[in-house]
Design a protein around this motif. Structure first.
Motif, PDB file in Angstrom:
ATOM      1  N   MET A  59      32.787  31.216  49.343  1.00 57.22           N
ATOM      2  CA  MET A  59      32.228  32.091  48.305  1.00 57.22           C
ATOM      3  C   MET A  59      31.092  31.398  47.570  1.00 57.22           C
ATOM      4  O   MET A  59      31.034  30.176  47.516  1.00 57.22           O
ATOM      5  N   ASP A  60      30.186  32.197  47.028  1.00 59.04           N
ATOM      6  CA  ASP A  60      29.212  31.692  46.072  1.00 59.04           C
ATOM      7  C   ASP A  60      29.902  31.723  44.712  1.00 59.04           C
ATOM      8  O   ASP A  60      30.311  32.784  44.234  1.00 59.04           O
ATOM      9  N   THR A  61      30.068  30.563  44.110  1.00 62.24           N
ATOM     10  CA  THR A  61      30.709  30.472  42.805  1.00 62.24           C
ATOM     11  C   THR A  61      29.949  31.328  41.793  1.00 62.24           C
ATOM     12  O   THR A  61      28.733  31.513  41.911  1.00 62.24           O
ATOM     13  N   VAL A  62      30.663  31.825  40.805  1.00 62.52           N
ATOM     14  CA  VAL A  62      30.064  32.657  39.755  1.00 62.52           C
ATOM     15  C   VAL A  62      28.801  31.988  39.207  1.00 62.52           C
ATOM     16  O   VAL A  62      28.825  30.821  38.829  1.00 62.52           O
ATOM     17  N   GLY A  63      27.695  32.739  39.238  1.00 61.56           N
ATOM     18  CA  GLY A  63      26.431  32.235  38.707  1.00 61.56           C
ATOM     19  C   GLY A  63      25.592  31.454  39.705  1.00 61.56           C
ATOM     20  O   GLY A  63      24.506  31.001  39.369  1.00 61.56           O
ATOM     21  N   PHE A  64      26.079  31.291  40.927  1.00 61.48           N
ATOM     22  CA  PHE A  64      25.335  30.543  41.945  1.00 61.48           C
ATOM     23  C   PHE A  64      25.149  31.410  43.179  1.00 61.48           C
ATOM     24  O   PHE A  64      25.868  32.385  43.385  1.00 61.48           O
ATOM     25  N   GLY A  65      24.185  31.009  44.028  1.00 62.67           N
ATOM     26  CA  GLY A  65      23.916  31.775  45.239  1.00 62.67           C
ATOM     27  C   GLY A  65      23.618  33.221  44.895  1.00 62.67           C
ATOM     28  O   GLY A  65      22.829  33.503  43.997  1.00 62.67           O
ATOM     29  N   ASP A  66      24.286  34.143  45.580  1.00 60.18           N
ATOM     30  CA  ASP A  66      24.069  35.568  45.349  1.00 60.18           C
ATOM     31  C   ASP A  66      25.135  36.209  44.470  1.00 60.18           C
ATOM     32  O   ASP A  66      25.211  37.429  44.375  1.00 60.18           O
ATOM     33  N   SER A  67      25.992  35.401  43.849  1.00 56.10           N
ATOM     34  CA  SER A  67      27.040  35.949  42.981  1.00 56.10           C
ATOM     35  C   SER A  67      26.526  36.218  41.574  1.00 56.10           C
ATOM     36  O   SER A  67      25.649  35.516  41.077  1.00 56.10           O
ATOM     37  N   ALA A  68      27.122  37.222  40.943  1.00 53.74           N
ATOM     38  CA  ALA A  68      26.788  37.549  39.551  1.00 53.74           C
ATOM     39  C   ALA A  68      27.179  36.385  38.640  1.00 53.74           C
ATOM     40  O   ALA A  68      28.104  35.628  38.942  1.00 53.74           O
ATOM     41  N   ALA A  69      26.489  36.282  37.531  1.00 54.87           N
ATOM     42  CA  ALA A  69      26.766  35.204  36.581  1.00 54.87           C
ATOM     43  C   ALA A  69      27.936  35.533  35.659  1.00 54.87           C
ATOM     44  O   ALA A  69      28.611  34.638  35.173  1.00 54.87           O
ATOM     45  N   GLY A  70      28.159  36.813  35.411  1.00 53.99           N
ATOM     46  CA  GLY A  70      29.195  37.177  34.447  1.00 53.99           C
ATOM     47  C   GLY A  70      28.738  36.861  33.036  1.00 53.99           C
ATOM     48  O   GLY A  70      27.654  36.334  32.812  1.00 53.99           O
ATOM     49  N   SER A  75      32.742  27.410  33.268  1.00 56.98           N
ATOM     50  CA  SER A  75      33.796  26.402  33.143  1.00 56.98           C
ATOM     51  C   SER A  75      34.606  26.382  34.437  1.00 56.98           C
ATOM     52  O   SER A  75      34.608  27.364  35.191  1.00 56.98           O
ATOM     53  N   ILE A  76      35.286  25.314  34.685  1.00 55.79           N
ATOM     54  CA  ILE A  76      36.125  25.217  35.885  1.00 55.79           C
ATOM     55  C   ILE A  76      37.227  26.258  35.833  1.00 55.79           C
ATOM     56  O   ILE A  76      37.543  26.892  36.839  1.00 55.79           O
ATOM     57  N   ALA A  77      37.814  26.474  34.653  1.00 49.91           N
ATOM     58  CA  ALA A  77      38.880  27.477  34.517  1.00 49.91           C
ATOM     59  C   ALA A  77      38.364  28.873  34.867  1.00 49.91           C
ATOM     60  O   ALA A  77      39.042  29.647  35.548  1.00 49.91           O
ATOM     61  N   HIS A  78      37.144  29.193  34.421  1.00 50.96           N
ATOM     62  CA  HIS A  78      36.541  30.495  34.723  1.00 50.96           C
ATOM     63  C   HIS A  78      36.295  30.637  36.214  1.00 50.96           C
ATOM     64  O   HIS A  78      36.620  31.664  36.817  1.00 50.96           O
ATOM     65  N   TRP A  79      35.723  29.617  36.827  1.00 48.17           N
ATOM     66  CA  TRP A  79      35.457  29.662  38.260  1.00 48.17           C
ATOM     67  C   TRP A  79      36.762  29.806  39.038  1.00 48.17           C
ATOM     68  O   TRP A  79      36.821  30.529  40.029  1.00 48.17           O
ATOM     69  N   ALA A  80      37.816  29.125  38.600  1.00 52.79           N
ATOM     70  CA  ALA A  80      39.110  29.203  39.279  1.00 52.79           C
ATOM     71  C   ALA A  80      39.700  30.616  39.195  1.00 52.79           C
ATOM     72  O   ALA A  80      40.256  31.122  40.169  1.00 52.79           O
ATOM     73  N   ARG A  81      39.565  31.268  38.039  1.00 56.15           N
ATOM     74  CA  ARG A  81      40.075  32.632  37.891  1.00 56.15           C
ATOM     75  C   ARG A  81      39.374  33.584  38.861  1.00 56.15           C
ATOM     76  O   ARG A  81      40.007  34.430  39.495  1.00 56.15           O
ATOM     77  N   VAL A  82      38.065  33.448  38.970  1.00 55.15           N
ATOM     78  CA  VAL A  82      37.315  34.330  39.864  1.00 55.15           C
ATOM     79  C   VAL A  82      37.650  34.008  41.326  1.00 55.15           C
ATOM     80  O   VAL A  82      37.796  34.924  42.139  1.00 55.15           O
TER      81      VAL A  82
END
Length: 86
Positions: A59-70, A75-82
């Motif tokens: 996956m493209d982590t939130v805010g990177f690549g083609d993924s939405a930033a939200g 934070s690591i906790a936020h990325w882990a939830r997604v």
């Protein structure tokens, strides 16, 4: 045998999250998370190899690549939830 990499978007709580996958849908999943500030392409050469026995998902982590930033701060906790949502 060449295994095709499939790219798609999942509609998640942060918006659209981009991912690439390879392997049978019913195979045991393996989720690959890239370093920041990179993208799924870090795993482009290993996806077909893992796809021989697993459903490899990069996956493209939130805010990177083609993924939405939200809207939540990074934070690591936020990325882990997604990642768990995906």
């Amino acid at each position: 045998m060449t295994r095709a990499i499939r790219r798609a978007f999942a509609d998640l709580s942060v918006g659209q999250v981009h991912y690439a996958s390879c392997g049978a849908i019913d195979a045991p999943p393996v989720l690959l998370l890239h370093q920041s500030p990179r993208s799924w392409r870090e795993y482009e050469t290993v996806l077909p190899l893992l796809g021989a026995r697993h459903r490899a998902i990069a996956m493209d982590t939130v805010g990177f690549g083609d993924s939405a930033a939200g809207s939540e701060p990074a934070s690591i906790a936020h990325w882990a939830r997604v990642a768990a949502e995906l």
